[in-house]
Enzyme design. Structure first.
Site, PDB file in Angstrom:
ATOM      1  N   SER A 175       0.845  -1.187   0.000  1.00 11.77           N
ATOM      2  CA  SER A 175       0.000   0.000   0.000  1.00 11.77           C
ATOM      3  C   SER A 175       0.882   1.240   0.000  1.00 11.77           C
ATOM      4  O   SER A 175       1.979   1.221   0.567  1.00 11.77           O
ATOM      5  CB  SER A 175      -0.911   0.018   1.232  1.00 11.77           C
ATOM      6  OG  SER A 175      -1.545   1.279   1.378  1.00 11.77           O
ATOM      7  N   TYR A 188      -2.357  -0.661  10.409  1.00 10.77           N
ATOM      8  CA  TYR A 188      -2.200  -1.005   9.002  1.00 10.77           C
ATOM      9  C   TYR A 188      -0.937  -0.375   8.415  1.00 10.77           C
ATOM     10  O   TYR A 188      -0.146  -1.050   7.735  1.00 10.77           O
ATOM     11  CB  TYR A 188      -3.442  -0.545   8.230  1.00 10.77           C
ATOM     12  CG  TYR A 188      -3.455  -0.921   6.775  1.00 10.77           C
ATOM     13  CD1 TYR A 188      -3.835  -2.207   6.381  1.00 10.77           C
ATOM     14  CD2 TYR A 188      -3.115  -0.003   5.788  1.00 10.77           C
ATOM     15  CE1 TYR A 188      -3.871  -2.563   5.034  1.00 10.77           C
ATOM     16  CE2 TYR A 188      -3.152  -0.350   4.448  1.00 10.77           C
ATOM     17  CZ  TYR A 188      -3.523  -1.626   4.073  1.00 10.77           C
ATOM     18  OH  TYR A 188      -3.550  -1.976   2.747  1.00 10.77           O
TER      19      TYR A 188
END
Length: 302
Positions: A175, A188
């Protein structure tokens, strides 16, 4: 010896310039794509979201076999049936990548029942979308175990055979938050930063391993169930990515042996800006883009 070292130092900037120019020119030319007809692909988190679209895209582009791993059998079964109906061979195994013993056990089952995995796609991930103080300790651990440590176990399970065969590919769906974190998703962002370091180290470690390569994909916010409710302040300027586009670009990157893929390409600018801008300027960018509030409406999976 000193003369040799001095020559190397003088040649180094010339070599760097050559590689930069060469990479720029090659990016403008169409790349040849490797055939997938003999590849056995295993995708973690393959039952839904990006994983599901990856499975469909690999099958569409001619993969020999597609194997799905995940924790929810219902989703895995639905995806496997959809791919099988399209004429491609697909099977699934229930496996939690956070569980080291389960990964090694299921990897052995896969080798016995399906064969050698030649492309491993580490896609499984979770996000809780809370600040550090609002996060449950077990939830924080769960994110690190699935998003980061899970890659250690799956790669250790399948990479040795790839090295023996001198044929294989390790893929990570990472990501852009690994390089540009936002508040409200500290679990995350941390796990993805660790995952990126893992892939960078692995990619360098495999430089001299013939036939085995890596691809790391760093997409912007993707419109999947996992990030349901996450709000982007300027959706016209920064529209969420469609998972099918991420899947298509990822498979193309694998077929052309691209080491790192940023989606969209403008994310390169974000990384470059961060490398030299002062912290106060970065904070203003976050305020302008609304990253301080984008997780306020986050719902995630039900």
């Amino acid at each position: 010896m000193e003369l040799k070292s001095a020559c190397r130092m003088l040649l180094f900037p010339i070599q760097m310039f050559y590689h930069i120019v060469r990479a720029g020119l090659l990016s403008l030319l169409p790349s040849s794509k490797k055939d997938l007809s003999k590849e056995v692909i295993l995708i973690t988190g393959g039952g839904r979201g990006i994983g599901r679209h990856l499975a469909k895209e690999f099958a569409k582009q001619g993969a020999k076999k597609v194997i799905l791993w995940g924790r929810t059998e219902k989703c895995l079964k639905e995806t496997a049936e959809e791919i099988s109906l399209s004429g491609s061979e697909c099977c699934y195994f229930v496996c939690d990548v956070a569980n080291r013993e389960e990964v090694y056990k299921q990897a052995k089952v896969v080798r016995e029942k399906v064969g050698d995995v030649t492309i491993l796609v580490n896609n499984a991930a979770v996000v809780h979308g809370k600040s550090l103080m609002d996060s449950d300790d077990d939830a924080l651990l769960k994110t690190q175990h699935i998003n980061t440590l899970g890659q250690f176990w799956t790669t250790k399970a399948f990479l040795p055979r790839m090295l023996e065969l001198q044929h294989g590919h390790v893929v990570c769906i990472n990501s852009i938050l690994s390089q540009s974190p936002i508040p409200g998703a500290i679990d995350y962002c941390t796990s993805k930063a660790s995952s990126l370091a893992f892939m960078e180290s692995l990619t360098l470690g495999l430089l001299y391993c013939r036939g085995v390569s890596c691809t790391t994909v760093l997409p912007f916010h993707t419109n999947t169930e996992m990030f349901r409710g996450m709000r982007v302040r300027f959706p016209q300027l920064f529209p969420p990515l469609k998972p099918e586009i991420v899947a298509q670009k990822t498979v193309d990157a694998v077929r052309t042996d691209k080491a790192f893929l940023y989606l969209p390409w403008t994310m390169h600018a974000l990384v470059i800006l961060k490398s030299f801008m002062p912290q106060v300027a970065l904070e203003e960018i976050h305020r302008f883009s609304g990253s301080y509030t984008c997780m306020n409406t986050f719902k995630g999976r039900t």
